[in-house]
Design an enzyme around this catalytic site. Sequence first.
Site, mmCIF file in Angstrom:
data_model
loop_
_atom_site.group_PDB
_atom_site.id
_atom_site.type_symbol
_atom_site.label_atom_id
_atom_site.label_comp_id
_atom_site.label_asym_id
_atom_site.label_seq_id
_atom_site.Cartn_x
_atom_site.Cartn_y
_atom_site.Cartn_z
ATOM 1 N N ALA A 230 56.323 -22.154 -24.150
ATOM 2 C CA ALA A 230 54.860 -22.140 -24.179
ATOM 3 C C ALA A 230 54.276 -23.208 -25.095
ATOM 4 O O ALA A 230 53.091 -23.215 -25.352
ATOM 5 C CB ALA A 230 54.374 -20.763 -24.618
ATOM 6 N N SER A 231 55.107 -24.149 -25.610
ATOM 7 C CA SER A 231 54.550 -25.175 -26.502
ATOM 8 C C SER A 231 54.101 -26.392 -25.702
ATOM 9 O O SER A 231 54.523 -26.584 -24.569
ATOM 10 C CB SER A 231 55.577 -25.576 -27.538
ATOM 11 O OG SER A 231 56.609 -26.304 -26.915
ATOM 12 N N CYS A 232 53.230 -27.214 -26.313
ATOM 13 C CA CYS A 232 52.712 -28.406 -25.621
ATOM 14 C C CYS A 232 53.592 -29.630 -25.849
ATOM 15 O O CYS A 232 53.397 -30.663 -25.221
ATOM 16 C CB CYS A 232 51.292 -28.725 -26.085
ATOM 17 S SG CYS A 232 50.097 -27.542 -25.483
ATOM 18 N N VAL A 233 54.499 -29.552 -26.819
ATOM 19 C CA VAL A 233 55.344 -30.730 -27.067
ATOM 20 C C VAL A 233 56.839 -30.401 -26.946
ATOM 21 O O VAL A 233 57.219 -29.279 -27.036
ATOM 22 C CB VAL A 233 55.101 -31.347 -28.472
ATOM 23 C CG1 VAL A 233 53.882 -32.223 -28.447
ATOM 24 C CG2 VAL A 233 55.002 -30.285 -29.524
#
Lengths: 105, 158
Positions: free
Chosen positions: A102-105
Amino acid sequence: MAEKEIAGKTVQVNEEGYLTNPSEWNREIAKEIAKEEGIGELTDGHWKVIEFLQKDYEEKGTMPSLRRVTKAGGVPTKELYALYPGGPLKKSSKIAGLPKPASCV
Amino acid sequence: MAEKAGAIKKISLVCSKGSLDGIYPSLIMANGARMEGIEVSIFFTFFGMDAVTKKKMNKIKIATVGNPGMGMPTWLGAIPGMSAMATSMMMKTMDKLDIPPIPEFIEMIHDSGGKLYACKATVDMFGLTEDDFCPQVEKILTVGEFYDLSAGAEIIFT
């Protein structure tokens, strides 16, 4: 939530096909999901990523970022993209029987 | 897995603003796109080019003056060292979230297959040459060439 038969075993999956119960995972299931995801045969390089994700998830309780896989897992960015083209973290997590990151990076 | 109709396959980002808060959005969106298997190009122009300029990429700071989002009075933001302090605080938070510093982020996007370009007009205006850029920069492009290689892509301006 749904049930799905993968490699002769009935497992719980979410609407995107991620296993919802990591304890239902086994290596045969991983091989089958890898085929479905277009990754093909799993090599030692693939397993290294899968095993790191599982270990890190167990220790931290959250999914690692891609950067963490490169730094703590020791697999360089280029190699990750070569092993799992079209979505290195998403695909390897699915094959490892873990939640979608669920992280953007 | 079945593909969604209209799924984005290719994007071209235009990174036009310098400073930390100008550059990061482009890099985060570019990296995120590669992680989804989307083809990515970034076209760096005007002060956005600082992100890939060897002399500047390590020294990019957040603007504490004239940046209403900071919620900081102009006089306070103008105190020497304020920008450096705000930058260092933000970098610490970002590191915890696994958002890399700009040079590492550029390398990461390059290694993931993202293509980085510098804008010819800005290069000419600032009197730069290819040697001024980090090795991850593919080429200096004219606007026309940028549009040409963006065929079939969504163009996003930041």
